[in-house]
Motif scaffolding. Sequence first.
Motif, PDB file in Angstrom:
ATOM      1  N   CYS A  27      -0.353   2.172  -5.794  1.00  0.00           N
ATOM      2  CA  CYS A  27      -0.672   1.004  -4.874  1.00  0.00           C
ATOM      3  C   CYS A  27      -1.818   1.953  -3.786  1.00  0.00           C
ATOM      4  O   CYS A  27      -1.178   1.883  -3.247  1.00  0.00           O
ATOM      5  CB  CYS A  27       0.837  -0.036  -4.452  1.00  0.00           C
ATOM      6  N   GLU A  72       0.915  -1.201  -0.345  1.00  0.00           N
ATOM      7  CA  GLU A  72      -0.103  -0.072  -0.055  1.00  0.00           C
ATOM      8  C   GLU A  72       1.517   1.153  -0.326  1.00  0.00           C
ATOM      9  O   GLU A  72       1.694   1.836   0.595  1.00  0.00           O
ATOM     10  CB  GLU A  72      -0.689  -0.133   1.651  1.00  0.00           C
ATOM     11  N   ASN A  92      -4.083  -1.076  -2.788  1.00  0.00           N
ATOM     12  CA  ASN A  92      -4.808  -1.638  -2.100  1.00  0.00           C
ATOM     13  C   ASN A  92      -3.815  -3.067  -2.103  1.00  0.00           C
ATOM     14  O   ASN A  92      -2.955  -3.413  -3.607  1.00  0.00           O
ATOM     15  CB  ASN A  92      -6.161  -2.406  -2.271  1.00  0.00           C
ATOM     16  N   PRO A  93      -2.782  -3.336  -1.185  1.00  0.00           N
ATOM     17  CA  PRO A  93      -1.877  -4.402  -1.999  1.00  0.00           C
ATOM     18  C   PRO A  93      -2.373  -5.792  -2.146  1.00  0.00           C
ATOM     19  O   PRO A  93      -3.146  -6.188  -1.428  1.00  0.00           O
ATOM     20  CB  PRO A  93      -1.489  -3.875   0.497  1.00  0.00           C
TER      21      PRO A  93
END
Length: 189
Positions: free
Chosen positions: A123, A66, A125-126
């Motif tokens: 990013c 994230e 949402n990891p």
Amino acid sequence: CTNDNCPESFNAGVDIFRVNMSHSSIEDLKLYSRLGLENNIEIGIDTEGAQIRTLLNSVNNIFLEEGELFKISNNFDDLSTKLALYPFNIINQLDKNSIIRLDFNGATALVEENLGHCLQCKCINPGKVGNNKGVDVLNKIVNLPDFTKKDIESLNLIEDLNITNVFISFCKSKEAVLRVKKISPKVKV
């Protein structure tokens, strides 16, 4: 194969084996078709279709954290880029604030800038991103052809390989069905 020595799936009532062209080569298709004919099993082509997919540079998967900044390329000329999207020209349709879900639910990225040859992303949402995995653009409609180059090549082999079934992945229009029927009027779509 006879009823006594067939794999259980044959005796269990399998009517057709689907060859997923997203994960099979033309040579694979030829082999599966030959095996199908030898064993009296119907083979069906499942096209790659109008789908965006990931391409990774020399690894099987990556993990995006994230907040991580990264580039998505339209090719691998820049060796520092570890991720591309196929078809390569898809990044031309993406712009600032496009939200891209990579590997379906693997990771989500926000496009911060389209640099022409690549997208600068963050990013949001990891997750893990694998090679040749599906990609969705969540907040924008993108225009993709009904069939890939490999789809057309495989469809043109239908009659030579005695393939009687075609599954059109991500079918968007009746024109896709009509195109397959034009190639082989007898095929079931």
